[in-house]
Design a protein around this motif. Sequence first.
Motif, PDB file in Angstrom:
ATOM      1  N   THR A   6     -52.189 -14.565 -79.246  1.00 15.87           N
ATOM      2  CA  THR A   6     -52.484 -13.169 -78.939  1.00 15.87           C
ATOM      3  C   THR A   6     -53.522 -13.136 -77.828  1.00 15.87           C
ATOM      4  O   THR A   6     -54.505 -13.870 -77.867  1.00 15.87           O
ATOM      5  CB  THR A   6     -53.023 -12.441 -80.186  1.00 15.87           C
ATOM      6  OG1 THR A   6     -52.072 -12.568 -81.244  1.00 15.87           O
ATOM      7  CG2 THR A   6     -53.263 -10.972 -79.889  1.00 15.87           C
ATOM      8  N   SER A  57     -48.559 -10.557 -78.017  1.00 14.74           N
ATOM      9  CA  SER A  57     -48.571 -11.450 -79.171  1.00 14.74           C
ATOM     10  C   SER A  57     -47.165 -11.992 -79.344  1.00 14.74           C
ATOM     11  O   SER A  57     -46.191 -11.235 -79.272  1.00 14.74           O
ATOM     12  CB  SER A  57     -49.010 -10.704 -80.439  1.00 14.74           C
ATOM     13  OG  SER A  57     -49.073 -11.594 -81.522  1.00 14.74           O
ATOM     14  N   THR A  58     -47.051 -13.279 -79.534  1.00 15.04           N
ATOM     15  CA  THR A  58     -45.746 -13.887 -79.698  1.00 15.04           C
ATOM     16  C   THR A  58     -45.857 -15.149 -80.547  1.00 15.04           C
ATOM     17  O   THR A  58     -46.947 -15.672 -80.734  1.00 15.04           O
ATOM     18  CB  THR A  58     -45.108 -14.183 -78.329  1.00 15.04           C
ATOM     19  OG1 THR A  58     -43.749 -14.514 -78.512  1.00 15.04           O
ATOM     20  CG2 THR A  58     -45.844 -15.279 -77.615  1.00 15.04           C
ATOM     21  N   VAL A  59     -44.718 -15.613 -81.033  1.00 12.29           N
ATOM     22  CA  VAL A  59     -44.673 -16.814 -81.858  1.00 12.29           C
ATOM     23  C   VAL A  59     -43.875 -17.890 -81.135  1.00 12.29           C
ATOM     24  O   VAL A  59     -42.778 -17.622 -80.637  1.00 12.29           O
ATOM     25  CB  VAL A  59     -44.032 -16.521 -83.235  1.00 12.29           C
ATOM     26  CG1 VAL A  59     -43.829 -17.800 -84.030  1.00 12.29           C
ATOM     27  CG2 VAL A  59     -44.888 -15.536 -84.009  1.00 12.29           C
ATOM     28  N   GLU A  93     -48.863 -18.692 -83.317  1.00 12.46           N
ATOM     29  CA  GLU A  93     -48.947 -17.307 -82.882  1.00 12.46           C
ATOM     30  C   GLU A  93     -50.085 -17.211 -81.881  1.00 12.46           C
ATOM     31  O   GLU A  93     -51.186 -17.669 -82.131  1.00 12.46           O
ATOM     32  CB  GLU A  93     -49.224 -16.376 -84.057  1.00 12.46           C
ATOM     33  CG  GLU A  93     -49.335 -14.919 -83.634  1.00 12.46           C
ATOM     34  CD  GLU A  93     -49.649 -14.007 -84.798  1.00 12.46           C
ATOM     35  OE1 GLU A  93     -48.889 -13.056 -84.999  1.00 12.46           O
ATOM     36  OE2 GLU A  93     -50.643 -14.276 -85.514  1.00 12.46           O
ATOM     37  N   LEU A 147     -49.244 -21.166 -87.815  1.00 12.75           N
ATOM     38  CA  LEU A 147     -48.481 -20.547 -88.899  1.00 12.75           C
ATOM     39  C   LEU A 147     -47.794 -21.620 -89.728  1.00 12.75           C
ATOM     40  O   LEU A 147     -47.808 -22.806 -89.372  1.00 12.75           O
ATOM     41  CB  LEU A 147     -47.440 -19.584 -88.319  1.00 12.75           C
ATOM     42  CG  LEU A 147     -47.972 -18.485 -87.393  1.00 12.75           C
ATOM     43  CD1 LEU A 147     -46.812 -17.707 -86.795  1.00 12.75           C
ATOM     44  CD2 LEU A 147     -48.928 -17.569 -88.139  1.00 12.75           C
TER      45      LEU A 147
END
Length: 178
Positions: free
Chosen positions: A72, A85-87, A70, A64
């Motif tokens: 998933t 899903s996480t950042v 990110e 990003l």
Amino acid sequence: MKTLLLTLGLSLLAALRAQTLPVGDEETQDASGTWYLKATAADQEIPWKKLESVTVTPMTIKTLAGGHLEVTFTVLIGGQCREISTVLEKTAEPGRYTAHGGKHVVQVLKSQDEDHYILYCEGDMHGQQIRMAKLVGRYPEVNVDALQEFEQVAAARGLNADSIFIPKQREACSPGSD
């Protein structure tokens, strides 16, 4: 359980930002793409480790803006697929990321095997601090040398080798399906 799965996802995500991963004196290599969770170890009992039906799918990593990542992936638990899903937010320190407002810290360690990374994670799970290490690789097959190195790193970080869990691999799992 959801927090645990998010912690798992956070640590997996960190392996994907190549530009911040030191690779000795060589040029940094691109670590984005598909990665497989090969093994995990923790300083506490992990509830899903007891479940024989836990399988994991490959992670999809996306870079990003600002170097954040990110990640998933889906996990099959008790016959039900759950998407995670996480950042991971890039920090000023190379190979170090945070998530959930700094509640989770992930350090990326380059393995001696070019197709593997070890992710060392610290964070809060259900009000308790937990430390975890995860071995991720480019291919689903277990690499004995990378696994031995992972065991050594886990032990050096105070994690018990008996806590190492090797999940079953699954190529795909659609959320809401089995």
